[in-house]
Design an enzyme around this catalytic site. Structure first.
Site, PDB file in Angstrom:
ATOM      1  N   ARG A   1       0.874  -1.191   0.000  1.00 18.33           N
ATOM      2  CA  ARG A   1       0.000   0.000   0.000  1.00 18.33           C
ATOM      3  C   ARG A   1       0.900   1.227   0.000  1.00 18.33           C
ATOM      4  O   ARG A   1       1.933   1.272   0.675  1.00 18.33           O
ATOM      5  CB  ARG A   1      -0.871   0.021   1.266  1.00 18.33           C
ATOM      6  CG  ARG A   1      -2.136  -0.780   1.127  1.00 18.33           C
ATOM      7  CD  ARG A   1      -2.968  -0.970   2.370  1.00 18.33           C
ATOM      8  NE  ARG A   1      -2.509  -0.310   3.567  1.00 18.33           N
ATOM      9  CZ  ARG A   1      -3.311   0.429   4.344  1.00 18.33           C
ATOM     10  NH1 ARG A   1      -4.555   0.633   3.984  1.00 18.33           N
ATOM     11  NH2 ARG A   1      -2.849   0.956   5.444  1.00 18.33           N
TER      12      ARG A   1
ATOM     13  N   SER B   1       7.082  -5.434   6.717  1.00 20.97           N
ATOM     14  CA  SER B   1       6.544  -6.381   7.705  1.00 20.97           C
ATOM     15  C   SER B   1       7.313  -7.675   7.777  1.00 20.97           C
ATOM     16  O   SER B   1       6.744  -8.780   7.646  1.00 20.97           O
ATOM     17  CB  SER B   1       5.090  -6.673   7.371  1.00 20.97           C
ATOM     18  OG  SER B   1       4.451  -5.465   7.066  1.00 20.97           O
TER      19      SER B   1
ATOM     20  N   ASP C   1       5.517  -3.546  10.693  1.00 19.86           N
ATOM     21  CA  ASP C   1       4.083  -3.202  10.677  1.00 19.86           C
ATOM     22  C   ASP C   1       3.494  -3.197  12.076  1.00 19.86           C
ATOM     23  O   ASP C   1       2.566  -2.445  12.373  1.00 19.86           O
ATOM     24  CB  ASP C   1       3.294  -4.140   9.744  1.00 19.86           C
ATOM     25  CG  ASP C   1       3.510  -5.605  10.089  1.00 19.86           C
ATOM     26  OD1 ASP C   1       2.804  -6.447   9.496  1.00 19.86           O
ATOM     27  OD2 ASP C   1       4.378  -5.909  10.918  1.00 19.86           O
TER      28      ASP C   1
HETATM   29  C1  0WK Z   1      -2.462  -3.791   7.620  1.00 19.80           C
HETATM   30  C2  0WK Z   1      -1.215  -2.994   7.877  1.00 19.80           C
HETATM   31  C3  0WK Z   1      -0.023  -3.722   7.340  1.00 19.80           C
HETATM   32  C4  0WK Z   1       0.012  -5.118   7.916  1.00 19.80           C
HETATM   33  C5  0WK Z   1      -1.254  -5.805   7.614  1.00 19.80           C
HETATM   34  C6  0WK Z   1      -1.275  -7.149   8.249  1.00 19.80           C
HETATM   35  O1  0WK Z   1      -1.317  -1.746   7.285  1.00 19.80           O
HETATM   36  O2  0WK Z   1       1.132  -3.048   7.647  1.00 19.80           O
HETATM   37  O3  0WK Z   1       1.101  -5.823   7.411  1.00 19.80           O
HETATM   38  O4  0WK Z   1      -2.346  -5.074   8.144  1.00 19.80           O
HETATM   39  O5  0WK Z   1      -2.450  -7.764   7.929  1.00 19.80           O
HETATM   40  P1  0WK Z   1      -2.588  -8.811   6.750  1.00 19.80           P
HETATM   41  O6  0WK Z   1      -2.640  -8.031   5.489  1.00 19.80           O
HETATM   42  O7  0WK Z   1      -1.399  -9.705   6.849  1.00 19.80           O
HETATM   43  O8  0WK Z   1      -3.864  -9.517   7.064  1.00 19.80           O
HETATM   44  C1  BGC Z   2       6.894 -11.043  10.204  1.00 19.58           C
HETATM   45  C2  BGC Z   2       6.727  -9.846  11.080  1.00 19.58           C
HETATM   46  C3  BGC Z   2       5.412  -9.171  10.808  1.00 19.58           C
HETATM   47  C4  BGC Z   2       4.299 -10.181  10.914  1.00 19.58           C
HETATM   48  C5  BGC Z   2       2.961  -9.581  10.636  1.00 19.58           C
HETATM   49  C6  BGC Z   2       5.695 -11.941  10.323  1.00 19.58           C
HETATM   50  O1  BGC Z   2       5.793 -12.972   9.420  1.00 19.58           O
HETATM   51  O2  BGC Z   2       8.049 -11.760  10.581  1.00 19.58           O
HETATM   52  O3  BGC Z   2       7.745  -8.955  10.870  1.00 19.58           O
HETATM   53  O4  BGC Z   2       5.222  -8.187  11.759  1.00 19.58           O
HETATM   54  O5  BGC Z   2       4.512 -11.231  10.006  1.00 19.58           O
HETATM   55  O6  BGC Z   2       2.852  -9.073   9.383  1.00 19.58           O
END
Ligand code: 0WK
Ligand code: BGC
Ligand code: 0WK
Ligand code: BGC
Length: 946
Positions: free
Chosen positions: A541, A605, A659
């Protein structure tokens, strides 16, 4: 009176068709279609009344749940003993389903013996009746040389209304037909049978299931016809059952799938609902019965009463001189002298009239041929009314099934048994014709149960056995996922140990505890426009964040989401960062800020070792990323290089943050008590504000940091929007730094091996980073779907699911995306929708299958949530102890699709943290705009210092 005789005498002389006078006399019994539709509608209303918890108690049609949840699916097998009590014949049977020698493929072999029941037992003490039953059973075992030693599962068909809370328990509501044994009403008849069997002794029998004869009949016919969802008895008594949607049966827990309901329609009318169809003859039959006022419909329909109705009609007509010249014999006056068998005989095609004459002569009457025609016609009208009433009841049931399944038309089979239906020459065809006339759009087939109901009872027992063993096996399979309080306490302790160890050791530790060089949470003084780049778990993003003077609320934020194709995630590092740079370029175009040269914060992240706020060496990829030449490199430099390579715009990357840190900062902007960031999404991780002094591995840096940061001054900070941002004096003194724990690595040293299951091992081995991120692989969205798939594979291989067919779909990694867990587990989702989700994955499932799939999803996601809750308890308790507090109030900023979208994950995590860290009051604050704003805040803070 004389006048009447006179008129009828002349009347008859006119050689009128004798049936006409009967038609007139029995006008009230000749029901035409709109009356039947009216009765059908009344019965539907009664069914709804019986199903609803509010009105069930007052309902006359009891709609008894049977706990039979599925019709046969072809996997039933086993040897069973069966008792069939309550119909015209008491039978003891042995039923072999697809087992034993010579059973033709998919066949059932049965040996049976009928045992008469002495009349006195029918009205004697209940215990004596059941002693007779168990002694008959023992006699049967002897006679058929069935070993008395072996434990025999027994199926019990008991054809009376029983309230059941399970398959092998049933409280007798009331007797009916010619049974009225004392001391059993309201008692558990299965227990009564067990006690009788114990009294008889010398046999080892386990009563596994008790079913009503309608249910057993439905199952018997369902063995060969998968459309058989209705069971019908038209015998001594009458009754019907059908497969109802569980969500409509208020008296039973759950709303998933179907359950067979024993309507006990014999009692329809007991509350007066049929009074306008009751004739004087019906009232006479009822008054003379052994249960007056009860079973009103049964007394208009079933074999026990038809003969009597005909007798009373013929008697009345004779008395009125409409028959036999008014001659009445004692036999005709005697109750029971005309039986339903007589009625059936009278209506035989060819010999009907002859039979009628013989029957009447046996009643010491000298009928004329017109008398015979008339009496035969009385039988016809009485039995026709019976089949018409049954048709009306069936129409109500089939209409309800059609509505339940939102079908315009339904193809359905009705399994039928009972002497009246079997022996009355015209009953079946009349019934079929009327049902098809009342329900022209339905395709209704009638299947005669050719060998009694015990096959069905055995199948129910086989299903009960299968369900019980499946239940046991599913519980066994899922029990390792159900972590006890002690186990969670252990995980909390191990997490704490890992946090402590990670803070100390320079070298590799499972929980890396990476310094983030973020020393404080925002204080609201942040100003200006920043670009935030957010490489998360599933997508990238780009955001533009503008912190304005005055209220926080009016922070302007624009963003655009870009997917990261798999080949980029797992291509070369250069391609990955070129892709990111291209996305940033597209975003700057979109925002028309190509030449803005903005300060940018980069949310990355993945675990990065940082030596400053704007450098981050990738320790190792996680989740779905495996781009080459990145691990061990500074991701900020790689991004800068990619931007340089693109040579279209320039960025001033001021900060790189994890993140979790970005999320903590975003939420701290709203709630100053937010000092922890939690991600429960594709990956899982947490960061928190640790006391600098505890971050031993960062010693030498401390001076440098202090220099950089300068020991932060405490006290209040007046914000220009007038809101006072209370800078908590107490902990102000203690310099802190946000630590990115990377708790996903807990267990990489085997410390979780006692809770890791073989399914988790399978997922880990098939992952991009085997042996790594073990805690993450138990708790995060990237893996939960795969864990579920492994469990489903195992259950299917065990024949417990999908009929044991391991389809290609089920063998396809990644097919069970975690989003499906969230959908499948949502309470609002009926099973049908679960099945369609499974359909989308190419998995054909039955109701039962989807119940199990839902349970597996629940077990896997609940384990993930409680493990994160245990981890969170360790973090907040550490902070509490850091600050020497008995009680800590703290807020956690949270983000991630699993936490935000899963129906139960968040509350289970919160509840677990509350229980395992009772001295901490933890508020979980979902982050509105993701971690991008947090990255921008950190950038703003970092800029302020420059
Ligand atoms: C939204 C945050 C981003 C993070 C994500 C984690 O802006 O930095 O990595 O949430 O959620 P996911 O997309 O892994 O479900
Ligand atoms: C990463 C982390 C991150 C988390 C959530 C993990 O796999 O090692 O750095 O914060 O995922 O996105
Ligand atoms: C035969 C079934 C039995 C049921 C009976 C009903 O095996 O379970 O109760 O039909 O018909 P009846 O014998 O009452 O005519
Ligand atoms: C009983 C039902 C039974 C039916 C047919 C009725 O009298 O109440 O439970 O199914 O007879 O046997």
């Amino acid at each position: 009176m004389f006048a009447v005789h006179l008129i009828s005498f002349f009347f008859s002389k006119l050689q009128e068709d004798p049936t006409k006078k009967v038609d007139r006399f029995l006008y009230a019994m000749r029901l035409h279609d709109d009356q039947l539709s009216d009765i059908s509608a009344r019965f539907q209303a009664e069914m709804r009344k019986g199903l609803s918890a509010e009105s069930n108690a007052a309902a006359s049609v009891k709609m008894l749940p049977t706990h039979v949840r599925s019709t046969p699916d072809g996997s039933e097998k086993g040897q069973f003993l069966a008792l069939d009590l309550g119909g015209s014949r008491f039978k003891v049977l042995q039923v072999k389903v697809r087992e034993g020698m010579g059973i033709r493929r998919g066949g059932v072999e049965m040996v049976e013996k009928t045992y008469p029941i002495p009349k006195e037992l029918l009205i004697g003490r209940g215990t004596e009746l059941f002693d007779h039953v168990s002694e008959s059973l023992k006699d049967f075992l002897h006679e058929k040389n069935i070993s008395l030693e072996k434990k025999h599962p027994l199926a019990f068909t008991f054809s009376f209304p029983c309230e059941q809370s399970t398959l092998n328990q049933g409280l007798l509501v009331n007797w009916s037909k010619n049974y009225r044994a004392r001391g059993l009403q309201g008692k558990d008849v299965v227990q009564a049978l067990r006690e009788a069997i114990d009294r008889t002794g010398g046999m080892d029998v386990e009563v596994l299931a008790m079913v009503n004869d309608t249910v057993a009949t439905m199952m018997t016919c369902g063995f060969d016809d998968q459309y058989c969802d209705v069971g019908l008895i038209i015998g001594t008594g009458t009754n019907a059952c059908y497969m109802e949607e569980l969500r409509h049966i208020d008296l039973v827990e759950g709303d998933e799938g179907r359950m067979c309901v024993n309507t006990e329609w014999g009692a329809f009318g007991d509350d007066g609902a049929l009074n306008d169809y009751i004739t004087e003859f019906d009232r006479d039959v009822d008054a003379a019965s052994n249960n007056p006022g009860k079973q009103i419909l049964e007394k208009m329909v079933s074999g026990m009463y038809l003969g009597e109705l005909v007798r009373l009609v013929v008697l009345k007509m004779a008395k009125l001189g409409l028959l036999f010249d008014g001659h009445v014999s004692d036999a005709l006056r005697t109750k029971g002298k005309i039986t339903t068998a007589h009625v059936a005989a009278m209506e035989e095609y060819k010999n009907g009239l002859k039979n009628t004459r013989n029957i009447l002569m046996d009643l010491d009457l000298t009928p004329t041929s017109d008398d015979c025609v008339a009496v035969q016609h009385v039988s016809t009208i009485v039995s026709f009314r019976s089949s018409n009433l049954v048709a009306a009841g069936l129409t109500a049931i089939l209409t309800r099934i059609k509505q339940n399944r939102n079908l315009r038309t339904v193809r359905i089979t009705v399994g039928v048994d009972g002497t009246l239906y079997k022996t009355h020459p015209q009953y079946p065809s009349r019934l079929h014709k009327v049902v098809r006339r009342l329900l022209p759009e339905c395709h209704v087939r009638f299947a005669l149960s050719d060998c009694g109901s015990s096959k069905g009872a055995a199948l129910v027992t086989a299903v009960a056995q299968r369900l019980a063993s499946r239940r046991r096996q599913v519980d066994e399979t899922l029990s390792p996922f159900r972590l006890s309080q002690e186990q969670l306490q252990l995980v909390k302790t191990r997490m704490r140990t890992g946090l402590e160890a990670g803070l100390k050791s320079k070298g590799p530790s499972t929980i890396k505890m990476l310094p983030s060089f973020v020393y404080r949470t925002p204080d609201g003084t942040e100003r200006g426009k920043y670009l935030a780049l957010d490489l998360g778990g599933t997508n990238f993003r780009a955001l533009l964040v503008n912190f304005k003077k005055g209220l926080q609320q009016n922070t302007r934020l624009y963003h655009k989401i870009y997917t990261i194709p798999l080949e980029i995630m797992q291509g070369s590092g250069e391609e990955l960062f070129d892709h990111i740079a291209q996305c940033v370029s597209d975003f700057l175009d979109y925002m028309g800020m190509k030449n803005a040269h903005l300060p940018a914060g980069f949310t990355f992240s993945f675990p990065c070792e940082q030596t400053s706020i704007d450098t981050g060496t990738l320790v190792s990829w996680t989740k779905g990323f495996k781009a080459t030449d990145c691990e061990g490199h500074d991701v900020v430099s790689m991004l800068r290089d990619a931007i340089k390579r693109r040579n279209e715009f320039d960025l001033d990357i001021v900060a790189v943050v994890n993140d979790t840190v970005g999320t903590m900062m975003s939420c701290a902007y709203e709630d100053p008590e937010c000092e922890i960031g939690l991600i429960a999404g594709t990956g899982t991780n947490v960061c928190y504000m640790e006391d600098l002094k505890n971050i031993e591995k960062a010693e030498q840096k401390t001076e440098k940091m202090e220099r950089e940061e300068g020991t932060p001054e405490g006290g209040e900070k007046k914000l220009d929007d007038g809101t006072k941002r209370e800078k908590k004096v107490g902990d102000a003194e203690i310099p802190k730094m946000c630590i990115n724990t990377e708790w996903g690595g807990l267990g990489d040293d085997g410390s979780l091996n006692d809770i890791i299951t073989p399914y988790d091992i399978e997922v880990d081995q098939n992952s991009l980073n085997p042996g790594k991120q073990r805690f993450e692989k138990l708790t995060s969205g990237m893996y939960l779907g795969e864990v579920v798939r492994q469990v489903l594979l195992d259950l299917t291989r065990g024949g417990l699911l999908f009929k044991g067919h391991v389809t290609e779909a089920l063998k396809t990694p990644g097919i069970f995306q975690t989003k499906y867990l969230s959908q499948i587990e949502s309470d609002r989702l009926a099973l049908l929708q679960v099945r369609s989700i499974l359909q989308q994955m190419g998995l054909d499932s039955t109701c039962d299958d989807s119940i199990i799939v839902k349970e597996v999803c629940g077990a896997v996601s609940r384990r993930a949530a409680v493990l994160c809750g245990a981890g969170m308890a360790a973090v907040v308790d550490k902070i509490r102890e850091n600050r020497g507090l008995d009680h800590l109030n703290i807020t956690v900023g949270v983000d991630g699709a699993l936490y935000k979208l899963h129906p139960h994950f968040a509350e289970v995590l919160q509840e677990t943290a509350r229980v395992l860290a009772p001295q901490c009051n933890v508020t979980f604050l979902p982050s509105e705009e993701g971690s991008g704003k947090g990255a921008a805040l950190i950038t703003a803070v970092a800029r302020q210092k420059l």
